[in-house]
Enzyme design. Structure first.
Site, PDB file in Angstrom:
ATOM      1  N   LYS A  29     -20.018  12.510  15.123  1.00  0.00           N
ATOM      2  CA  LYS A  29     -19.579  13.410  14.046  1.00  0.00           C
ATOM      3  C   LYS A  29     -20.446  14.651  14.086  1.00  0.00           C
ATOM      4  CE  LYS A  29     -17.046  10.645  11.012  1.00  0.00           C
ATOM      5  NZ  LYS A  29     -15.720  11.199  11.262  1.00  0.00           N
TER       6      LYS A  29
ATOM      7  N   LYS B 102      -6.332  -1.120  10.975  1.00  0.00           N
ATOM      8  CA  LYS B 102      -7.716  -1.441  11.284  1.00  0.00           C
ATOM      9  C   LYS B 102      -8.551  -1.315   9.999  1.00  0.00           C
ATOM     10  CE  LYS B 102      -9.961   2.909  12.139  1.00  0.00           C
ATOM     11  NZ  LYS B 102     -10.976   3.662  12.716  1.00  0.00           N
TER      12      LYS B 102
ATOM     13  N   LYS C 194      -0.774   7.608  20.790  1.00  0.00           N
ATOM     14  CA  LYS C 194      -0.874   8.991  21.284  1.00  0.00           C
ATOM     15  C   LYS C 194      -0.151   9.122  22.621  1.00  0.00           C
ATOM     16  CE  LYS C 194      -5.190  10.131  18.984  1.00  0.00           C
ATOM     17  NZ  LYS C 194      -4.560  11.012  17.997  1.00  0.00           N
TER      18      LYS C 194
ATOM     19  N   ARG D 248       0.173  -1.618  -6.895  1.00  0.00           N
ATOM     20  CA  ARG D 248       0.054  -2.008  -8.303  1.00  0.00           C
ATOM     21  C   ARG D 248       0.652  -0.986  -9.272  1.00  0.00           C
ATOM     22  NH1 ARG D 248      -6.202  -2.929  -7.891  1.00  0.00           N
ATOM     23  NH2 ARG D 248      -5.759  -0.958  -6.826  1.00  0.00           N
TER      24      ARG D 248
ATOM     25  N   ASP E 176      -3.844   0.308  16.580  1.00  0.00           N
ATOM     26  CA  ASP E 176      -4.927   1.243  16.891  1.00  0.00           C
ATOM     27  C   ASP E 176      -4.179   2.538  17.161  1.00  0.00           C
ATOM     28  OD1 ASP E 176      -6.667   2.961  18.373  1.00  0.00           O
ATOM     29  OD2 ASP E 176      -8.000   1.242  18.622  1.00  0.00           O
ATOM     30  N   HIS E 177      -4.272   3.501  16.258  1.00  0.00           N
ATOM     31  CA  HIS E 177      -3.328   4.627  16.362  1.00  0.00           C
ATOM     32  C   HIS E 177      -3.540   5.440  17.643  1.00  0.00           C
ATOM     33  CE1 HIS E 177      -6.597   6.920  14.397  1.00  0.00           C
ATOM     34  NE2 HIS E 177      -6.090   7.949  15.042  1.00  0.00           N
TER      35      HIS E 177
ATOM     36  N   ASP F 143     -16.515   2.619  13.754  1.00  0.00           N
ATOM     37  CA  ASP F 143     -15.446   3.544  13.406  1.00  0.00           C
ATOM     38  C   ASP F 143     -14.641   3.963  14.642  1.00  0.00           C
ATOM     39  OD1 ASP F 143     -14.203   4.984  11.320  1.00  0.00           O
ATOM     40  OD2 ASP F 143     -15.177   6.842  11.948  1.00  0.00           O
TER      41      ASP F 143
ATOM     42  N   HIS G 104     -11.035   2.448  19.234  1.00  0.00           N
ATOM     43  CA  HIS G 104     -10.367   3.483  20.034  1.00  0.00           C
ATOM     44  C   HIS G 104     -10.984   3.611  21.436  1.00  0.00           C
ATOM     45  CE1 HIS G 104      -8.791   4.274  16.165  1.00  0.00           C
ATOM     46  NE2 HIS G 104      -9.786   5.020  15.729  1.00  0.00           N
TER      47      HIS G 104
ATOM     48  N   GLY H 132       0.843  -1.211   0.000  1.00  0.00           N
ATOM     49  CA  GLY H 132       0.000   0.000   0.000  1.00  0.00           C
ATOM     50  C   GLY H 132       0.864   1.241   0.000  1.00  0.00           C
TER      51      GLY H 132
ATOM     52  N   ALA I 227       0.265   5.995   3.806  1.00  0.00           N
ATOM     53  CA  ALA I 227       1.721   5.901   3.662  1.00  0.00           C
ATOM     54  C   ALA I 227       2.337   7.293   3.536  1.00  0.00           C
ATOM     55  CB  ALA I 227       2.062   5.050   2.439  1.00  0.00           C
TER      56      ALA I 227
ATOM     57  N   LYS J  30     -14.061  19.703  18.135  1.00  0.00           N
ATOM     58  CA  LYS J  30     -13.267  18.473  18.067  1.00  0.00           C
ATOM     59  C   LYS J  30     -12.512  18.377  19.378  1.00  0.00           C
ATOM     60  CE  LYS J  30      -9.516  16.403  15.349  1.00  0.00           C
ATOM     61  NZ  LYS J  30      -9.954  15.029  15.459  1.00  0.00           N
TER      62      LYS J  30
HETATM   63  P1  NAP Z   1      -5.661   4.035   0.035  1.00  0.00           P
HETATM   64  O1  NAP Z   1      -5.182   5.430  -0.083  1.00  0.00           O
HETATM   65  O2  NAP Z   1      -6.888   3.623  -0.716  1.00  0.00           O
HETATM   66  O3  NAP Z   1      -4.455   3.085  -0.384  1.00  0.00           O
HETATM   67  C1  NAP Z   1      -4.642   1.727  -0.658  1.00  0.00           C
HETATM   68  C2  NAP Z   1      -3.328   1.156  -1.170  1.00  0.00           C
HETATM   69  O4  NAP Z   1      -3.547  -0.189  -1.516  1.00  0.00           O
HETATM   70  C3  NAP Z   1      -2.782   1.852  -2.382  1.00  0.00           C
HETATM   71  O5  NAP Z   1      -1.386   1.964  -2.253  1.00  0.00           O
HETATM   72  C4  NAP Z   1      -3.130   0.884  -3.518  1.00  0.00           C
HETATM   73  O6  NAP Z   1      -2.193   1.093  -4.532  1.00  0.00           O
HETATM   74  C5  NAP Z   1      -2.948  -0.436  -2.790  1.00  0.00           C
HETATM   75  N1  NAP Z   1      -3.649  -1.562  -3.384  1.00  0.00           N
HETATM   76  C6  NAP Z   1      -4.973  -1.713  -3.571  1.00  0.00           C
HETATM   77  N2  NAP Z   1      -5.243  -2.907  -4.135  1.00  0.00           N
HETATM   78  C7  NAP Z   1      -4.058  -3.534  -4.302  1.00  0.00           C
HETATM   79  C8  NAP Z   1      -3.663  -4.796  -4.833  1.00  0.00           C
HETATM   80  N3  NAP Z   1      -4.557  -5.679  -5.321  1.00  0.00           N
HETATM   81  N4  NAP Z   1      -2.357  -5.103  -4.843  1.00  0.00           N
HETATM   82  C9  NAP Z   1      -1.432  -4.232  -4.376  1.00  0.00           C
HETATM   83  N5  NAP Z   1      -1.745  -3.021  -3.873  1.00  0.00           N
HETATM   84  C10 NAP Z   1      -3.038  -2.673  -3.829  1.00  0.00           C
HETATM   85  O7  NAP Z   1      -5.925   3.608   1.543  1.00  0.00           O
HETATM   86  P2  NAP Z   1      -5.304   4.261   2.854  1.00  0.00           P
HETATM   87  O8  NAP Z   1      -6.160   5.405   3.257  1.00  0.00           O
HETATM   88  O9  NAP Z   1      -3.859   4.494   2.675  1.00  0.00           O
HETATM   89  O10 NAP Z   1      -5.586   3.115   3.936  1.00  0.00           O
HETATM   90  C11 NAP Z   1      -4.822   1.941   3.994  1.00  0.00           C
HETATM   91  C12 NAP Z   1      -5.235   1.131   5.234  1.00  0.00           C
HETATM   92  O11 NAP Z   1      -5.054   1.920   6.389  1.00  0.00           O
HETATM   93  C13 NAP Z   1      -6.699   0.682   5.268  1.00  0.00           C
HETATM   94  O12 NAP Z   1      -6.760  -0.547   5.940  1.00  0.00           O
HETATM   95  C14 NAP Z   1      -7.372   1.754   6.140  1.00  0.00           C
HETATM   96  O13 NAP Z   1      -8.524   1.257   6.788  1.00  0.00           O
HETATM   97  C15 NAP Z   1      -6.264   2.022   7.130  1.00  0.00           C
HETATM   98  N6  NAP Z   1      -6.304   3.349   7.746  1.00  0.00           N
HETATM   99  C16 NAP Z   1      -6.131   4.481   7.004  1.00  0.00           C
HETATM  100  C17 NAP Z   1      -6.143   5.718   7.624  1.00  0.00           C
HETATM  101  C18 NAP Z   1      -5.906   6.987   6.848  1.00  0.00           C
HETATM  102  O14 NAP Z   1      -5.822   8.039   7.482  1.00  0.00           O
HETATM  103  N7  NAP Z   1      -5.792   6.958   5.539  1.00  0.00           N
HETATM  104  C19 NAP Z   1      -6.339   5.809   9.001  1.00  0.00           C
HETATM  105  C20 NAP Z   1      -6.508   4.631   9.740  1.00  0.00           C
HETATM  106  C21 NAP Z   1      -6.482   3.401   9.105  1.00  0.00           C
HETATM  107  P3  NAP Z   1      -2.401   0.807  -6.100  1.00  0.00           P
HETATM  108  O15 NAP Z   1      -3.711   1.407  -6.474  1.00  0.00           O
HETATM  109  O16 NAP Z   1      -1.212   1.482  -6.722  1.00  0.00           O
HETATM  110  O17 NAP Z   1      -2.368  -0.660  -6.210  1.00  0.00           O
END
Ligand code: NAP
Length: 482
Positions: free
Chosen positions: A338, A148, A182, A46, A177-178, A234, A239, A12, A18, A343
């Site tokens: 929400k 999560k 904290k 990908r 669990d972020h 959520d 949390h 990811g 990331a 906040k």
């Molecule tokens: P996102 O922006 O949608 O990123 C998803 C990632 O998965 C992308 O890098 C995508 O890249 C990759 N991906 C999807 N299908 C794939 C496949 N078949 N093979 C390889 N790579 C694949 O999601 P995100 O917000 O970063 O969240 C990621 C995780 O963290 C989730 O579990 C989410 O619940 C959790 N999370 C996120 C946040 C946040 O603030 N964003 C907070 C708490 C938890 P490609 O499209 O290039 O393949």
């Protein structure tokens, strides 16, 4: 070999989490010498990125943290990218090849962290291939960090756990669990076990405990996700349960991560489940926000991707009871929602009164918007009239120290490198939290929306949540009381 020499493989790597959180966290660890020079990061997803493009993305994501240009350039040179669809078995052979090459190049010695930051449905296929195709090493540690949510109810969580543990043992799995990253959450146990507060931490002295996780934001573009989740999945199952269990747990039998997590598990297991729908509605309030036209805010049911007959809750307040001798007769009030008026994230430990004419003394732990701890106690009012006034004693980090406080993900990645499992959620914590929430969801299904309450967007929440407190002769101690 040191634990902080390692290859971190990130699934990811092109995602939102990331770039916003993980690369800055890894950089802060690197520049503060918490990661050795013997390290590499393999980013996979990908998209057909090159190493150079990947390094540019990583560099741009750490811009605000850079204090030394040379050091930052050296840091990004440790990043490698491999295009990879996690469903394609062949890619794991390439991943193994690249890992082995980098291991030799940086003299790493076999330590691996696999960080899965993508849709949880894809966790099992990844862990299966990592194990089946011998990507896992046998000359160092192999640790798995997962984001999560861990399932969407107890049944799906059990299935996921079974799949993951075919390849990784429970003590190799670091469930994020972020909130556990904290500063004030990770030091809650230190506060509790301070010699002063630990004497008072029971029903002998405490009247009630309150936790508020309030957001003024709506559901943004995430309508489809949110309507399947609601605030209970959520925020509450994860949390809120984490904070609750640290506050409520009994003293660990020993100082190990296992000892700490065992008491958290025992606390979650001790939550009293509601006996029937009457018991539930007397103690649990679910609600949805309605429009605030003056502020140009639409109601939940008018948001994009939300069905007009949605029964998903955007607000939850409840009185929980722990069936533990320590907490007999002490209600734990929790709420989260929400589109509330602000906040803020707060805990209030409200102490019993010995004089009905004065306010309760209370300890206030505020994570946001400020990070501070305050003890409000009764003091003689100045002047000739006498009487008591509640005044605060405040602890707050000085600004120059605040910048040294690790960010949430920095703390958690560091904890994984150092095998500090107490910063992560044990499987039984997740399972019992789901079990408890499943009871509530099952009653809600029976009630078919009859118990749904409403609150105006940007208000303090539904009046029924205030009535819940009045029925127990208390009130929400929120920021307005500060
Ligand atoms: P996102 O922006 O949608 O990123 C998803 C990632 O998965 C992308 O890098 C995508 O890249 C990759 N991906 C999807 N299908 C794939 C496949 N078949 N093979 C390889 N790579 C694949 O999601 P995100 O917000 O970063 O969240 C990621 C995780 O963290 C989730 O579990 C989410 O619940 C959790 N999370 C996120 C946040 C946040 O603030 N964003 C907070 C708490 C938890 P490609 O499209 O290039 O393949």
């Amino acid at each position: 070999m040191n634990d902080n020499q390692l290859i971190l493989t990130l699934f990811g790597a092109t995602g939102d989490l990331a770039a916003r959180k993980l690369y800055p966290a890894i950089y802060r660890l690197y520049k503060n010498n918490n990661i050795s020079d013997k390290f590499a990061v393999i980013g996979t997803a990908r998209r057909e990125w090159t190493n150079e493009y990947f390094r540019e993305i990583v560099y741009n994501s750490i811009l605000e943290e850079i204090t030394d240009e040379e050091n930052a350039k050296e840091f990004v040179s440790h990043f490698y990218y491999q295009p990879h669809d996690v469903n394609d078995g062949e890619h794991y052979n390439k991943l193994k090849e690249l890992s082995d090459t980098l291991d030799k190049q940086y003299n790493i010695g076999g330590n691996r962290i696999y960080y899965i930051s993508l849709n949880p449905q894809l966790f099992p296929v990844i862990t299966h291939h990592l194990s089946a195709q011998n990507v896992l090493t046998d000359n160092g540690y192999n640790r798995l960090i997962i984001e999560k949510p861990f399932g969407f109810d107890e049944e799906s969580a059990i299935e996921l756990q079974q799949q993951l543990t075919e390849s990784f043992d429970e003590n190799q799995i670091y469930r994020i669990d972020h909130y556990l990253g904290k500063e004030l959450v990770s030091s809650l146990d230190k506060l509790r076990y301070n010699n002063i507060w630990s004497q008072l931490w029971s029903n002998e002295f405490i009247d009630n405990i309150q936790i508020s996780l309030a957001e003024d934001m709506g559901i943004s573009e995430r309508g489809a996700y949110y309507d399947n989740s609601g605030v209970t999945k959520d925020m509450i199952q994860n949390h809120m349960m984490q904070i609750l269990s640290i506050l409520a747990m009994d003293n660990p039998k020993n100082a190990s991560a296992d000892g700490f997590r065992q008491e958290k598990i025992n606390a979650i297991k001790s939550l009293r489940t509601f006996e029937n729908t009457e018991d539930l509605t007397a103690n649990v309030i679910r609600a949805q926000y309605t429009a605030n036209t003056a502020e140009g805010i639409v109601g939940y049911k008018e948001e994009a991707d939300i069905p007009a007959d949605s029964q998903t809750e955007t607000y939850f307040a409840a009185k929980f009871d722990f069936e533990m001798p320590r907490w007999e007769g002490v209600p734990f009030f929790v709420r989260s929602g929400k589109r509330l008026e602000g906040k803020y994230t707060t805990i209030h430990i409200v102490f019993k009164k010995d004089d009905p004419n004065v306010e309760n003394n209370y300890l206030r732990i505020e994570f946001a918007p400020e990070m501070r701890i305050q003890f409000f106690f009764n003091q003689e009012k100045p002047g000739h009239k006498g009487g008591a006034k509640s005044v605060p004693m405040t602890f707050k980090y000085p600004t120059e120290v605040e910048s040294e406080i690790p960010h949430d993900y920095e703390r958690l990645i560091n904890a994984c490198i150092n095998n500090q499992l107490d910063h992560f959620v044990h499987w039984y914590e997740a399972q019992y939290a789901w079990q408890f929430m499943d009871h509530i969801h099952n009653y809600w299904k029976q009630l078919d929306g009859q118990d749904m309450k409403y609150y105006k967007a940007l208000s303090t929440g539904p009046v029924e949540a205030d009535e819940l407190m009045k029925a127990h002769h208390t009130k929400w101690y929120d920021c307005k009381d500060c």
